[in-house]
Design an enzyme around this catalytic site. Sequence first.
Site, PDB file in Angstrom:
ATOM      1  N   TYR A 182      32.712   7.409  -0.733  1.00 25.93           N
ATOM      2  CA  TYR A 182      31.672   7.834  -1.685  1.00 25.93           C
ATOM      3  C   TYR A 182      30.637   8.702  -0.967  1.00 25.93           C
ATOM      4  O   TYR A 182      29.924   8.222  -0.079  1.00 25.93           O
ATOM      5  CB  TYR A 182      31.013   6.590  -2.276  1.00 25.93           C
ATOM      6  CG  TYR A 182      30.176   6.876  -3.488  1.00 25.93           C
ATOM      7  CD1 TYR A 182      30.748   6.882  -4.756  1.00 25.93           C
ATOM      8  CD2 TYR A 182      28.822   7.154  -3.371  1.00 25.93           C
ATOM      9  CE1 TYR A 182      29.988   7.161  -5.871  1.00 25.93           C
ATOM     10  CE2 TYR A 182      28.061   7.434  -4.487  1.00 25.93           C
ATOM     11  CZ  TYR A 182      28.652   7.435  -5.737  1.00 25.93           C
ATOM     12  OH  TYR A 182      27.892   7.726  -6.834  1.00 25.93           O
ATOM     13  N   TYR A 215      30.619  15.862  -8.427  1.00 28.96           N
ATOM     14  CA  TYR A 215      30.072  14.498  -8.436  1.00 28.96           C
ATOM     15  C   TYR A 215      30.528  13.792  -9.704  1.00 28.96           C
ATOM     16  O   TYR A 215      29.865  13.838 -10.731  1.00 28.96           O
ATOM     17  CB  TYR A 215      28.546  14.558  -8.376  1.00 28.96           C
ATOM     18  CG  TYR A 215      27.852  13.212  -8.352  1.00 28.96           C
ATOM     19  CD1 TYR A 215      28.245  12.208  -7.479  1.00 28.96           C
ATOM     20  CD2 TYR A 215      26.783  12.958  -9.198  1.00 28.96           C
ATOM     21  CE1 TYR A 215      27.594  10.986  -7.457  1.00 28.96           C
ATOM     22  CE2 TYR A 215      26.116  11.739  -9.184  1.00 28.96           C
ATOM     23  CZ  TYR A 215      26.525  10.756  -8.306  1.00 28.96           C
ATOM     24  OH  TYR A 215      25.872   9.553  -8.287  1.00 28.96           O
TER      25      TYR A 215
END
Lengths: 136, 381
Positions: free
Chosen positions: B283, B333
Amino acid sequence: MTDYTKPLPHMDEANRPYWQALKEGRVTFLTCASCDQMRVYTFHKCPHCGNEDTKWTELPGTGEIWSLGRFHQVYFEGFREEVPYTVAIVQLDDGPRVYSNIVETDVDDVRIGARVEPVFDPVTEDVTLLKFRVQP
Amino acid sequence: MPNKDLRGKVAVAGVGRTTYGRLPGQSPEDLGIWALDEALDDCGLSRGDIDGLIVNRIPDYQIFCEMTQISPRFVNVTLGQGRMSGATIQIAAMAIATGMCDVIALVYGNNGRSAGAKYGGTGDRYGGAGGGAWFPYGMTSPGAAHAMMFARHQHLYGTTANQLAHVSMTFRDHAALNPHAVMRTPVTIENYHASRFIVEPLHIFDYCLINDGGVAMILTSAERARDMKKKPVYIRGFAQETRLPGSDIPPEDFWREPLARVASEVEEMSGTTKSDLSAAMIYDNFSPTVLFSLEGCGFCPVGESGAFVADGNLALGGSLPTNTSGGHLSESYMQGWALNFEAVQQLRGECGDRQVQDADLIQYICAAPMMTSIIYGSDPT
């Protein structure tokens, strides 16, 4: 002072003593009367032991710069004229870590690990912000 | 730790996504439905086969069901925070394993770019109870908190800006091989240093790319997945930890202790070790998060993540190819979802020029006040 355009803190009955103390040049935090744990936020019950009884603990207000970030982005209109400005995380002696600004200090002296002392900045009639300067 | 008997019992049967970028006029639900229909097509199912549903960042599951005429037995909605993607997949795996449902759709839709989503300023809620308390000092945004974490890491371990730059440069090199990525032009070290700071020490290249898009995943039992259109991708292990109290201030240990626990649990559940991994999906809301994840999960010693990334370990062909899609920094994103999508495509061998050869085990890691990890495998055990 009425032309102050930066964000102001949210004041309520629970945190008013904190702001009143800053006006008087004192750094205080709400503290559990039972387990003595300090809390930055004025939750009704102690997050650690659940007790409701509280007292206010006064700190010397000194501490150490724990980390730093320099804002180039404008997130608040009131800070537009100040970018780039620095936000510090200060580890208070015998107290919590807080976000703040370092003032009255040569930019080269604003470093992680530097010892700081409190500066009480009366930004409006009601609000005095806790800022810091690097100790000489 | 989750029950080891669940290893390989649940599989990803299908994945779908929208294009990523600026997609005006599409609501989060619209984007989710687009991705969902792609995922259903991917596994050869129809909406009527779905009996479980979790929507993420899509605010209302009820409206979503009205819009799709899906009538699930099991339904839920998770908050639009990136840390929730891994958690949502874990909830889904548990729902399948316990028989709450047989075929569950996970649907993510995000119109953040067109809607002008902001992660700093007066609407900022990062840091829980305390978030807004620091606005008077100009403090706001998760990016600023990560900038200060990185500054602290530099102070403690001597990590350099050049080392950090390798995270975004490496992921951009991967994105150059991914036609789906939003940003594909390589970034040089000169470009990196010439780019503007957002919150120094972080440059714009250290920040993820807010875009519109959607991702959907269809999970079912391993047995059922074997009868579907594509090769199943098995969920070998999963684990979760949190460090929520006091999370308005960055953690002293860069989440090292809870991440170590997540890493050891997910490895034990999946029956794998780090050296077995073909790739990792980490992440990358901000590039320093990748450093903290590598150290916390034990891919390199404490304080040495800067050198680890600068040595090329995260590149395709390196010891741990990471974010082969370009990740949040270069692909888009999609709050963890697109990284899980990429893990599935890699394990199916569908990644074209950026394919990791013979990929058979991939770990997803999300480091935040809520930490998750999932190990996916092309074999169930």
